[in-house]
Enzyme design. Structure first.
Site, PDB file in Angstrom:
ATOM      1  N   ASP A   1     -13.498  17.089 -32.945  1.00  0.00           N
ATOM      2  CA  ASP A   1     -12.776  15.907 -33.252  1.00  0.00           C
ATOM      3  C   ASP A   1     -11.475  16.102 -32.266  1.00  0.00           C
ATOM      4  O   ASP A   1     -11.249  14.693 -31.689  1.00  0.00           O
ATOM      5  CB  ASP A   1     -12.066  15.952 -34.633  1.00  0.00           C
ATOM      6  CG  ASP A   1     -12.993  15.943 -35.549  1.00  0.00           C
ATOM      7  OD1 ASP A   1     -14.286  15.440 -35.351  1.00  0.00           O
ATOM      8  OD2 ASP A   1     -12.835  16.403 -36.853  1.00  0.00           O
TER       9      ASP A   1
ATOM     10  N   ASP B   1     -14.634  21.297 -40.956  1.00  0.00           N
ATOM     11  CA  ASP B   1     -13.354  21.103 -40.801  1.00  0.00           C
ATOM     12  C   ASP B   1     -12.260  21.991 -41.274  1.00  0.00           C
ATOM     13  O   ASP B   1     -12.737  22.535 -42.269  1.00  0.00           O
ATOM     14  CB  ASP B   1     -13.045  19.747 -41.280  1.00  0.00           C
ATOM     15  CG  ASP B   1     -13.512  18.578 -40.514  1.00  0.00           C
ATOM     16  OD1 ASP B   1     -14.080  18.888 -39.513  1.00  0.00           O
ATOM     17  OD2 ASP B   1     -13.670  17.454 -41.191  1.00  0.00           O
TER      18      ASP B   1
END
Length: 203
Positions: free
Chosen positions: A157, A137
Site C-alpha cells: 500500500d 495488513d
C-alpha cells in the site's frame, strides 16, 4: 572510418540511459514485491491476529488483520473485483514498457507494479483461497487520520500511494513517458546550424 562516422555510429549517452529505464521499473517492482511478501510472511508467523503491538508508542504499531477489501481496509467484501482490477493494472503496466524511456515514469510504474503484485499475490494465494484471498495488513499509525476510523496497511500500500504521489508530480511537470521534454508554448524555435554555416553567414 573517419572520426565523424564513428561519432554518428555511437548511440548518444542519453539514449543508452533511457534504454535501461525498463530495467529500473522491473528492479523497483521486484524490490517492493520481495519486501512486501517477506514481511507479510513474518507477520503471519510471529504476530497474533487482532492483537496490537506498540512499536513507537501511538506513532507506530503493529496490528495484524486480514483485509478482504482494498488498500487501507476500504471496500471490504469486494475482493474478487479488486483481484480483477489488479490483474488489469499489471497487464497495462507491462504493455507500457515498450514506450518507457523516462526515469521518473519508470520509478512510478515500478512502485505501482510492485505494490499491486504484492497485494494481488495475497488475493491469489492466501486464505480463504483463490481469487478471494485476504490481504495481510499490519502497519497502524492512528495519528494520520485525525478522527477517521483507523486504517491498517502494508508495504505494498505504501508503494502504491508513493507511486501515485510521484505520478501527480510528473504530470504537473509535464514529463512524458517516452522521455520527450516538456513543450513550452511561446518560445521561438531555434534552428541548429553548423559552425561552417555560421561563418558563411557572418561573411
Amino acid at each position: 572510418m573517419s572520426d565523424a562516422s564513428e561519432h554518428r555510429a555511437e548511440a548518444p549517452p542519453g539514449s543508452q540511459r533511457r534504454a535501461l529505464v525498463p530495467l529500473l521499473l522491473l528492479g523497483v517492482a521486484a524490490a517492493v514485491f520481495a519486501a512486501d511478501q517477506l514481511v507479510k510472511n513474518w507477520v503471519v508467523d510471529h504476530l497474533v491476529e487482532g492483537q496490537t503491538v506498540p512499536v513507537w508508542g501511538e506513532f507506530l504499531r503493529w496490528h495484524f488483520v486480514r483485509n478482504p477489501g482494498a488498500a487501507f481496509s476500504f471496500a471490504t467484501g469486494s475482493t474478487w473485483i479488486f483481484t480483477i482490477l489488479a490483474a488489469v493494472v499489471v497487464i497495462v503496466i507491462l504493455w507500457q514498457i515498450r514506450r518507457l524511456k523516462s526515469v521518473p515514469w519508470g520509478l512510478f510504474l515500478g512502485l505501482l507494479l510492485g505494490g499491486v503484485l504484492g497485494n494481488l499475490t495475497d488475493r491469489l494465494t492466501r486464505e480463504p483461497g483463490f481469487p478471494q484471498g485476504h490481504v495481510i495488513d499490519f502497519i497502524s499509525t492512528p495519528w494520520m487520520w485525525l478522527g477517521f476510523p483507523e486504517a491498517i496497511y502494508n508495504i505494498a500500500d505504501i508503494a502504491i500511494v508513493s507511486g501515485m504521489l510521484l505520478f501527480v508530480a510528473i504530470s504537473l511537470l509535464g514529463v512524458h513517458i517516452d522521455g520527450r521534454p516538456r513543450e513550452r508554448s511561446g518560445e521561438p524555435e531555434i534552428a541548429e546550424t553548423s559552425p561552417g554555416e555560421d561563418s558563411r553567414g557572418a561573411a
